[in-house]
Design an enzyme around this catalytic site. Structure first.
Site, mmCIF file in Angstrom:
data_model
loop_
_atom_site.group_PDB
_atom_site.id
_atom_site.type_symbol
_atom_site.label_atom_id
_atom_site.label_comp_id
_atom_site.label_asym_id
_atom_site.label_seq_id
_atom_site.Cartn_x
_atom_site.Cartn_y
_atom_site.Cartn_z
ATOM 1 N N HIS A 227 4.779 -1.337 -19.480
ATOM 2 C CA HIS A 227 5.342 -0.811 -18.236
ATOM 3 C C HIS A 227 5.468 0.715 -18.310
ATOM 4 O O HIS A 227 6.569 1.267 -18.326
ATOM 5 C CB HIS A 227 6.693 -1.458 -17.944
ATOM 6 C CG HIS A 227 6.594 -2.909 -17.615
ATOM 7 N ND1 HIS A 227 6.813 -3.906 -18.536
ATOM 8 C CD2 HIS A 227 6.276 -3.540 -16.448
ATOM 9 C CE1 HIS A 227 6.656 -5.085 -17.967
ATOM 10 N NE2 HIS A 227 6.321 -4.896 -16.698
ATOM 11 N N HIS A 231 0.322 2.085 -16.446
ATOM 12 C CA HIS A 231 0.421 0.855 -15.647
ATOM 13 C C HIS A 231 0.692 1.197 -14.188
ATOM 14 O O HIS A 231 0.096 0.601 -13.282
ATOM 15 C CB HIS A 231 1.542 -0.025 -16.204
ATOM 16 C CG HIS A 231 1.925 -1.159 -15.305
ATOM 17 N ND1 HIS A 231 1.096 -2.224 -15.036
ATOM 18 C CD2 HIS A 231 3.066 -1.383 -14.582
ATOM 19 C CE1 HIS A 231 1.698 -3.067 -14.213
ATOM 20 N NE2 HIS A 231 2.899 -2.576 -13.911
ATOM 21 N N HIS A 268 7.199 1.539 -8.636
ATOM 22 C CA HIS A 268 7.652 0.146 -8.738
ATOM 23 C C HIS A 268 8.231 -0.218 -10.105
ATOM 24 O O HIS A 268 8.967 -1.197 -10.220
ATOM 25 C CB HIS A 268 6.500 -0.806 -8.381
ATOM 26 C CG HIS A 268 5.557 -1.059 -9.521
ATOM 27 N ND1 HIS A 268 4.610 -0.142 -9.922
ATOM 28 C CD2 HIS A 268 5.427 -2.131 -10.353
ATOM 29 C CE1 HIS A 268 3.927 -0.629 -10.939
ATOM 30 N NE2 HIS A 268 4.396 -1.824 -11.226
ATOM 31 N N ASP A 269 7.921 0.535 -11.159
ATOM 32 C CA ASP A 269 8.482 0.268 -12.486
ATOM 33 C C ASP A 269 9.145 1.507 -13.079
ATOM 34 O O ASP A 269 9.238 1.646 -14.307
ATOM 35 C CB ASP A 269 7.402 -0.240 -13.445
ATOM 36 C CG ASP A 269 7.179 -1.743 -13.350
ATOM 37 O OD1 ASP A 269 8.147 -2.453 -13.021
ATOM 38 O OD2 ASP A 269 6.041 -2.197 -13.583
ATOM 39 N N ASP A 399 0.173 -5.568 -9.031
ATOM 40 C CA ASP A 399 0.923 -5.570 -10.285
ATOM 41 C C ASP A 399 0.235 -6.413 -11.352
ATOM 42 O O ASP A 399 0.397 -6.179 -12.551
ATOM 43 C CB ASP A 399 2.339 -6.099 -10.024
ATOM 44 C CG ASP A 399 3.349 -5.605 -11.047
ATOM 45 O OD1 ASP A 399 3.001 -4.696 -11.831
ATOM 46 O OD2 ASP A 399 4.484 -6.108 -11.054
#
Length: 457
Positions: A227, A231, A268-269, A399
């Site tokens: 992550h 990524h 998103h992460d 994802d």
């Protein structure tokens, strides 16, 4: 006869001393094509002539400008930001010097690459790119984060270009971009896509604030095996292809779709801890306490994003109307929270139900129509809740996008994910906790069970 027969005789990409050069379909090239047809004694295509006439009347002879052209026209752009932007894109760090010299150097507009433009004049005048040694010092904002923002080292233009050329294709290797951009894949790709697809122009995003925001987001990704910022860049590219090549954006009549999709994928992460939600909850981590055990990681990702957007130096959305800000925020929250696998079955079930209704309605509407006519009546998602659900599905697919990547690339992602899971298992052992499935490095990991995991997902 269309212009391809005349002006498109050059290959799409030419190799020169500065790398691969993009031959874009600009008004100037169209004009040259028409003139060449006349010189050759051929009758130019009147459609091309009329189109060219419209562009000249509109004064738009610089269409498809590259990023540096746009950045350079911002006279209020801070010198440090300008330096960092051009370093991010692989050019000279002499921002104002370039602006002063750009008109005195030999123009190479016909050979401009996708990353070079007026900033490339520094190279043509004899300057060479140098590694930045200073750091950008910013006042600490409301988020309370460190003010230090490291400079981006100069990246070779041809190598970055070669990777960005693949951003519009299904097969993309984020690891190549990590190497080419010297460790800044997310900000490089994010800035490029925002400019290339006119998102920055449409929403009047200031280049300086956009660059700082992307840099701070990228700096907020931890150095985890999976992550990571690499990524995030991979997910951003997958989201981009789903919205464009996949045609999702065209099925949703909402101007915010592209911006929401890009920003959600980018963040998103953000600040992922390298462990899952269950671990945070079982160890009473502050994030689990803060969010009452409800998707603590995903809530943290989106919360950190909007904290950054509240900073003075990163507030690139402040000029949007209240209505747009509310809708954009809701879309982003829905999308990021939807990446929590505990929401997976609920989202999938609703998606299947909505899709079945849409397909049935489409079949009834197009009954008796020819196949061509039926294909022309694309299924639309006009309800806001349906659009949000479709974007959730898009981000979920992005994802997991490396499942469809070339085998060698996919193997690298799986190896990183497996190592990250093993590290959580190591922590669980140290805390005398029951080791979670697939996280015991003394037993088989996800590489031994991926097929059984992949099918239900």
């Amino acid at each position: 006869m269309w212009l391809e027969d005349v002006a498109w005789s050059l290959p799409d990409w030419q190799i020169s001393g500065t790398g691969c050069q993009l031959q874009g379909e600009t008004p100037v090239r169209r004009m040259l094509g028409v003139l060449q047809a006349i010189i050759n004694g051929q009758q130019p295509d009147m459609r091309a002539v009329h189109k060219l006439h419209e562009l000249i009347v509109a004064g738009d002879l610089s269409a498809d400008r590259n990023i540096q052209d746009i950045i350079t026209q911002d006279n209020d752009l801070d010198s440090d930001v300008g330096m960092n932007l051009i370093q991010l894109l692989g050019g000279s760090n002499d921002f104002y010097g370039t602006k002063r010299r750009r008109n005195s150097c030999t123009s190479a507009s016909s050979n401009d690459s996708i990353l070079s433009g007026r900033f490339k004049d520094a190279f043509m005048c004899g300057d060479s790119p140098s590694r930045a040694s200073d750091t950008m010092q910013e006042e600490e904002g409301s988020s309370g984060e460190p003010s230090h923002l490291p400079n981006i080292a100069t990246a070779p233009i041809p190598e970055v270009e070669a990777v960005l050329r693949t951003a519009d294709h299904w097969h993309f290797d984020a690891f190549r971009l990590v190497e080419a951009s010297q460790g800044y894949p997310l900000s490089t790709l994010g800035f490029w896509l925002m400019q290339q697809n006119r998102v920055a122009k449409e929403f009047k995003l200031e280049p300086s604030k956009l660059a700082k925001f992307l840099r701070r987001v990228e700096d907020g990704y931890n150095d985890t095996p999976y992550h990571s910022k690499a990524h995030a860049a991979d997910v951003l590219q997958s989201m981009h292809t789903l919205l464009t090549l996949g045609g999702l954006a065209s099925r949703m009549d909402d101007e915010l779709i592209m911006l929401a999709g890009y920003l959600s994928a980018i963040c998103h992460d953000l600040d992922h801890k390298g462990v899952n939600n269950d671990f945070l909850i079982k160890t009473s981590n502050p994030l689990a306490i803060q969010y009452n055990d409800l998707s603590p990681l995903e809530n943290h990702h989106v919360s950190q994003t909007f904290r950054l957007l509240q900073r003075d130096d990163c507030g690139l959305l402040r000029h949007l109307s209240k209505d747009k800000l509310v809708r954009l925020r809701k879309l982003m929250i829905d999308m990021v929270l939807g990446t929590d696998m505990k929401q997976h079955c609920t989202i999938i079930s609703r998606f299947q139900t909505v899709l079945q209704v849409k397909l049935h309605s489409h079949q009834m509407t197009t009954a008796g129509a020819t196949p061509a006519a039926a294909d022309g009546q694309a299924i639309k998602f006009e309800d806001p809740a349906d659009r949000s659900m479709l974007l959730q599905m898009a981000l979920k697919c992005a994802d997991l996008g490396h499942l469809a990547a070339p085998w060698a690339v996919h193997q690298r992602w799986v190896a990183g994910l497996e190592e990250e899971l093993f590290r959580q298992g190591d922590s669980e052992k140290q805390l005398h906790m029951l080791v979670s499935p697939l996280m015991d490095r003394t037993k088989g990991g996800i590489t031994k069970s991926q097929v059984s995991v992949r099918r239900p997902v």
